[in-house]
Design an enzyme around this catalytic site. Structure first.
Site, PDB file in Angstrom:
ATOM      1  N   GLY A   9       0.841  -1.194   0.000  1.00  0.00           N
ATOM      2  CA  GLY A   9       0.000   0.000   0.000  1.00  0.00           C
ATOM      3  C   GLY A   9       0.871   1.236   0.000  1.00  0.00           C
ATOM      4  N   CYS A  10       0.378   2.285   0.599  1.00  0.00           N
ATOM      5  CA  CYS A  10       1.118   3.545   0.655  1.00  0.00           C
ATOM      6  C   CYS A  10       2.486   3.315   1.283  1.00  0.00           C
ATOM      7  CB  CYS A  10       0.330   4.570   1.465  1.00  0.00           C
ATOM      8  SG  CYS A  10       1.216   6.106   1.733  1.00  0.00           S
TER       9      CYS A  10
END
Length: 158
Positions: A9-10
């Site tokens: 993810g981020c």
């Protein structure tokens, strides 16, 4: 020193989480395993570069094993969802483990197989050799240290 690249993810949260682990010497965020040479953050966010937001981890094998690092990694992602972690949606937010040493593959597969037992759905986290890694811009490096109130889908207190 050895390296491994993980995507979950981020990259802000992955980097912040991993940087707190004893034995991890350095973390750096960037763009991994895509097709565009030296992309910008904006280009990666458009979704057509093929890159994953990722974290390059350099660790001291005398202080921590790859298996322990990967067990921590599996604990901060949902390996059963494609192109999404937390509120982040898009191909750049897929989960992955990108290795720089083929001898690490057995450990990666071992931990992936152990994780399978925790889920009813299949594990979709990519496991591939690292084909490329481009450093993200300076403002993304150590982002959550510079911006403590910044968004993060990972519980950094674990």
């Amino acid at each position: 020193m050895k390296t491994i690249v993980v995507a979950g993810g981020c990259f802000w949260g992955v980097e912040a989480y991993m940087s707190k682990i004893n034995g991890i010497v350095e973390t750096k965020v960037g763009y991994a395993n895509g097709k565009k040479k030296d992309p910008s953050y904006d280009e990666v966010c458009l979704g057509d570069t093929g890159h994953a937001e990722a974290c390059l981890i350099t660790y001291d094998e005398a202080k921590i094993t790859l298996e322990k690092i990967l067990n921590k990694f599996w604990g901060i992602i949902d390996p059963t969802v494609s192109n999404k972690q937390g509120n982040d949606i898009g191909h750049q937010y897929r989960s992955g483990i990108y290795y720089t040493d083929v001898e690490d593959l057995d450990i990666i597969i071992k931990t992936k197989n152990e994780v399978k037992g925790r889920y009813d759905k299949p594990i979709v986290t990519e496991v591939q050799p690292l084909s490329c890694f481009y450093d993200a811009e300076d403002n993304h490096q150590k982002y959550l240290q510079k911006n403590p109130g910044g968004y993060c889908h990972i519980n950094l207190d674990d």
